[in-house]
Scaffold this active site. Structure first.
Site, short mmCIF file in Angstrom:
data_model
loop_
_atom_site.label_atom_id
_atom_site.label_comp_id
_atom_site.label_asym_id
_atom_site.label_seq_id
_atom_site.Cartn_x
_atom_site.Cartn_y
_atom_site.Cartn_z
N GLY A 164 0.81 -1.26 0.11
CA GLY A 164 -0.06 -0.08 0.05
C GLY A 164 0.85 1.22 0.06
N ARG A 291 4.12 -14.71 -4.73
CA ARG A 291 4.40 -15.31 -3.47
C ARG A 291 3.17 -15.98 -3.04
NH1 ARG A 291 2.35 -11.26 -0.44
NH2 ARG A 291 2.48 -9.16 -1.15
N VAL A 294 -0.70 -13.15 2.77
CA VAL A 294 -1.34 -13.33 3.94
C VAL A 294 -2.29 -13.96 4.12
CG1 VAL A 294 -1.72 -11.90 6.10
CG2 VAL A 294 0.10 -11.26 4.51
P1 ADP Z 1 -1.12 -9.56 0.93
O1 ADP Z 1 -1.43 -9.04 -0.29
O2 ADP Z 1 -0.50 -10.76 1.08
O3 ADP Z 1 -1.51 -8.94 2.22
P2 ADP Z 1 0.71 -7.38 1.28
O4 ADP Z 1 1.01 -6.39 0.14
O5 ADP Z 1 -0.09 -6.78 2.53
O6 ADP Z 1 0.28 -8.63 0.66
O7 ADP Z 1 2.31 -7.57 1.99
C1 ADP Z 1 2.39 -8.74 2.67
C2 ADP Z 1 3.52 -8.48 3.64
O8 ADP Z 1 4.55 -8.18 2.63
C3 ADP Z 1 3.21 -7.23 4.60
O9 ADP Z 1 4.05 -7.32 5.51
C4 ADP Z 1 3.97 -6.03 3.72
O10 ADP Z 1 4.39 -4.98 4.40
C5 ADP Z 1 4.92 -6.50 2.77
N1 ADP Z 1 5.45 -6.23 1.76
C6 ADP Z 1 4.62 -6.12 0.57
N2 ADP Z 1 5.33 -5.90 -0.62
C7 ADP Z 1 6.45 -5.20 -0.07
C8 ADP Z 1 7.39 -4.59 -0.63
N3 ADP Z 1 7.45 -4.19 -1.76
N4 ADP Z 1 8.63 -4.29 0.27
C9 ADP Z 1 8.53 -4.39 1.60
N5 ADP Z 1 7.67 -5.35 2.21
C10 ADP Z 1 6.50 -5.55 1.41
P1 ADP Z 2 0.26 -2.70 -3.38
O1 ADP Z 2 1.38 -3.41 -4.35
O2 ADP Z 2 0.42 -1.91 -2.36
O3 ADP Z 2 -0.62 -3.93 -2.96
P2 ADP Z 2 -1.97 -2.30 -5.42
O4 ADP Z 2 -1.79 -1.75 -6.93
O5 ADP Z 2 -2.17 -3.70 -5.15
O6 ADP Z 2 -0.66 -2.07 -4.50
O7 ADP Z 2 -3.24 -1.60 -4.89
C1 ADP Z 2 -3.46 -1.54 -3.54
C2 ADP Z 2 -4.85 -0.95 -2.99
O8 ADP Z 2 -4.97 0.27 -3.75
C3 ADP Z 2 -5.99 -1.73 -4.02
O9 ADP Z 2 -6.31 -2.88 -3.33
C4 ADP Z 2 -7.16 -0.72 -3.95
O10 ADP Z 2 -7.76 -0.68 -2.87
C5 ADP Z 2 -6.25 0.68 -4.18
N1 ADP Z 2 -6.20 1.01 -5.74
C6 ADP Z 2 -4.95 0.91 -6.22
N2 ADP Z 2 -5.02 1.21 -7.57
C7 ADP Z 2 -6.32 1.66 -7.48
C8 ADP Z 2 -6.92 2.35 -8.68
N3 ADP Z 2 -6.50 2.54 -10.01
N4 ADP Z 2 -8.17 2.72 -8.45
C9 ADP Z 2 -8.78 2.52 -7.12
N5 ADP Z 2 -8.19 2.13 -6.27
C10 ADP Z 2 -6.88 1.58 -6.29
#
Ligand code: ADP
Ligand code: ADP
Ligand code: MG
Length: 501
Positions: A164, A291, A294
């Site tokens: 996020g 991967r 969670v």
């Molecule tokens: P999930 O979709 O499994 O919930 P998250 O994006 O919430 O995945 O990430 C799972 C864990 O990995 C969290 O502890 C998050 O802080 C960590 N994490 C995810 N992407 C990264 C990244 N690019 N760099 C460092 N930590 C990451």
């Molecule tokens: P991360 O790698 O941090 O998980 P994501 O691209 O998966 O990032 O986006 C994380 C969250 O942010 C999504 O689950 C959604 O809630 C919000 N989000 C990301 N992109 C968009 C978008 N284009 N429009 C609306 N919400 C978004």
């Protein structure tokens, strides 16, 4: 065949992986930093290796130290868990060079999907719908031009993003420049890379993702969806499957789309295709997580597959035994992420020593945790305490079961999100299954300020009198004494929020 696995992680996920290894007769090796000396994953493993100081940059993120521990222990494979090195292509490459099996996809798949701009391009080429958006943004002038093309509102996003971070919603033209700068500096700090791009902001967004399993011979299946729209700051808080939003037709279509997306990078192992879905069920590829996720246990429970065992089998070069037609969803599962944080103080992390813990037990409850009484939750890592997962035949029963499990879950010594999660389970929008990623914000008054809504003993006494009064009004056709008196009672009702009863 893999006989010994080093788990390059800590906390609940390290234990979760070790449990499956133990069932498979595989020896486990833990690695630990200074503050994890007494951690449960160290106690549970068959062997454990110290890898340095507490900051993850000096321990869990140090490729050389992990490889060294693997060599010393004679582990023939490494499982990276999630976070840390799990999506690091260099690490996967290094394992291969050392002759150690990396339990995960190829470094090519990690690299392609890890860079969101490259991933988007790859998906477009494969005919997968992506959120309308840009490629790399070179400067502010370029950003303005692209935003004009796409139209506000937009999301400014880091190409290296995850967890996020590095993401900004832009609603107004005057905020464009400041949002770009904010996203860039957050991305630079978190990922050491400030490359950004722009996506159309999908209104009333639902986050729905599909679990994928692929072997090394091109067999690819999906294990249905997970609904992850209960989010705070773009991070998941509660997940459930099946998604209340899905129809059988859209489920089938998105499942096939997810399989095609994974095939486009010759994916092998367990992975997740994340989609953003609007109210009209238009869906767009968001990103792929290469991967274990969670929230993987809700899928495991509803389809009856141990994903870690599958990962290990695939890494062993075995052909996928499961066929798409074998996979079906049975019942309903919900996961709550239990964090050491203070919901009443802006969700500030609340590390510290666990004084007391009573874990929820009973029918349909799975609790993936790692803390014990006397254990100190370190300040250095994600403050996730555990994943609480329930299963029941229906969604309604699953919610009741989650409320029962949260009620039984007691932790003292650190602040936790348990009561906040309990309120989520009682929020009408959640109960009805009518929610999107704005859910927490929309219901923040109910979720954040419980005192206003929680019934106190003295309130109960007043309610009793009020009910009695209404009764008399109705039954005895009693004359209302005065307008003022009536007003007083009404105000009293409002103050106590009678609508809730
Ligand atoms: P999930 O979709 O499994 O919930 P998250 O994006 O919430 O995945 O990430 C799972 C864990 O990995 C969290 O502890 C998050 O802080 C960590 N994490 C995810 N992407 C990264 C990244 N690019 N760099 C460092 N930590 C990451
Ligand atoms: P991360 O790698 O941090 O998980 P994501 O691209 O998966 O990032 O986006 C994380 C969250 O942010 C999504 O689950 C959604 O809630 C919000 N989000 C990301 N992109 C968009 C978008 N284009 N429009 C609306 N919400 C978004
Ligand atoms: Mg994501």
């Amino acid at each position: 065949m893999i006989k010994k696995v080093l788990i390059a992680n800590r906390g609940e996920i390290a234990l979760r992986v070790m449990r499956s290894c133990r069932e498979m007769g595989i020896t486990t090796v833990a690695v630990f930093s200074e503050s994890d000396r007494t951690s449960m994953h160290v106690r549970y493993a068959d062997e454990a290796y110290f890898i340095g100081p507490s900051p993850s940059a000096e321990s869990y993120l140090m490729i050389a130290k992990i490889i060294n521990a693997a060599r010393q222990s004679g582990a023939d494979a490494i499982h990276p868990g999630y976070g840390f090195l799990s999506e690091n292509a260099e690490f996967a490459d290094r394992c291969q060079k050392e002759g150690i099996i990396f339990i995960g996809p190829s470094s090519y798949a990690i690299k392609t999907m890890g860079d969101k701009i490259t991933a988007r391009k790859t998906m477009v080429d494969a005919g997968i719908p992506v959120v309308p958006g840009s490629g790399v943004i070179s400067d502010e002038k370029d950003a303005l031009a692209k935003i004009k093309e796409i139209g506000l509102p937009v999301m400014v996003k880091a190409s290296a993003g995850g967890g996020g971070k590095g993401m900004r919603l832009v609603n107004k033209e005057k905020d464009i420049v400041s949002s770009i700068r904010a996203a860039q500096s957050e991305a630079r700090a978190a990922f050491g890379d400030d490359t950004i791009y722009i996506e159309k902001y999908i209104k009333s967004p639902h986050h729905i993702e599909f679990q994928i399993l692929g072997d090394k011979y091109g067999n690819m299946i999906h294990l249905f969806e997970r609904e992850c729209s209960v989010q705070r700051r773009h991070q998941k808080v509660v997940e459930e499957t099946p998604s209340p939003l899905m129809t059988p037709e859209i489920r089938k279509e998105m499942g096939e789309c997810a399989v095609a997306a994974a095939k486009a990078v010759d994916y092998s192992g367990a992975g997740t295709i994340e989609f953003i879905v609007d109210d009209n069920l238009n869906y767009y590829f968001l990103e792929m997580n290469t991967r274990l996720q969670v929230e993987h246990p809700i899928t495991e429970r509803v389809v009856g597959v141990d994903l870690v065992k599958q990962q290990i089998n695939i890494a062993n070069g075995l052909e996928l035994e499961l066929k798409q037609e074998d996979i079906c969803q049975y019942g309903h599962a919900i996961e709550c992420r239990i964090y050491a944080e203070d919901p009443e103080n802006n969700f500030m992390p609340s590390p510290g020593v666990i004084k007391h813990i009573t874990e929820p037990l009973g029918l349909g409850v799975r609790h993936d945790g790692y803390v014990y009484e006397g254990f100190e939750i370190p300040i250095h890592y994600d403050p996730l305490i555990s994943k609480l997962v329930v299963w029941a035949k229906t969604r309604e029963e699953a919610i009741a079961r989650m409320k029962r499990a949260l009620y039984a879950y007691k932790i003292t010594g650190v602040k936790t999100s348990i009561s906040f999660l309990n309120r989520i389970m009682q929020t009408p929008d959640f109960v009805k299954g009518k929610y999107n990623t704005h859910f927490i914000e929309k219901n923040s008054e109910f979720l954040m300020f419980p005192d206003k809504h929680e019934t106190k003993i003295e309130d109960v006494a007043i309610i009793a009198v009020y009910v009695d009064y209404l009764d008399r009004l109705n039954n005895l056709q009693m004359e209302v004494h005065s307008k003022n008196e009536k007003k007083n009672w009404k105000n009293c009702g409002r103050r106590l929020n009678f609508n809730r009863f």
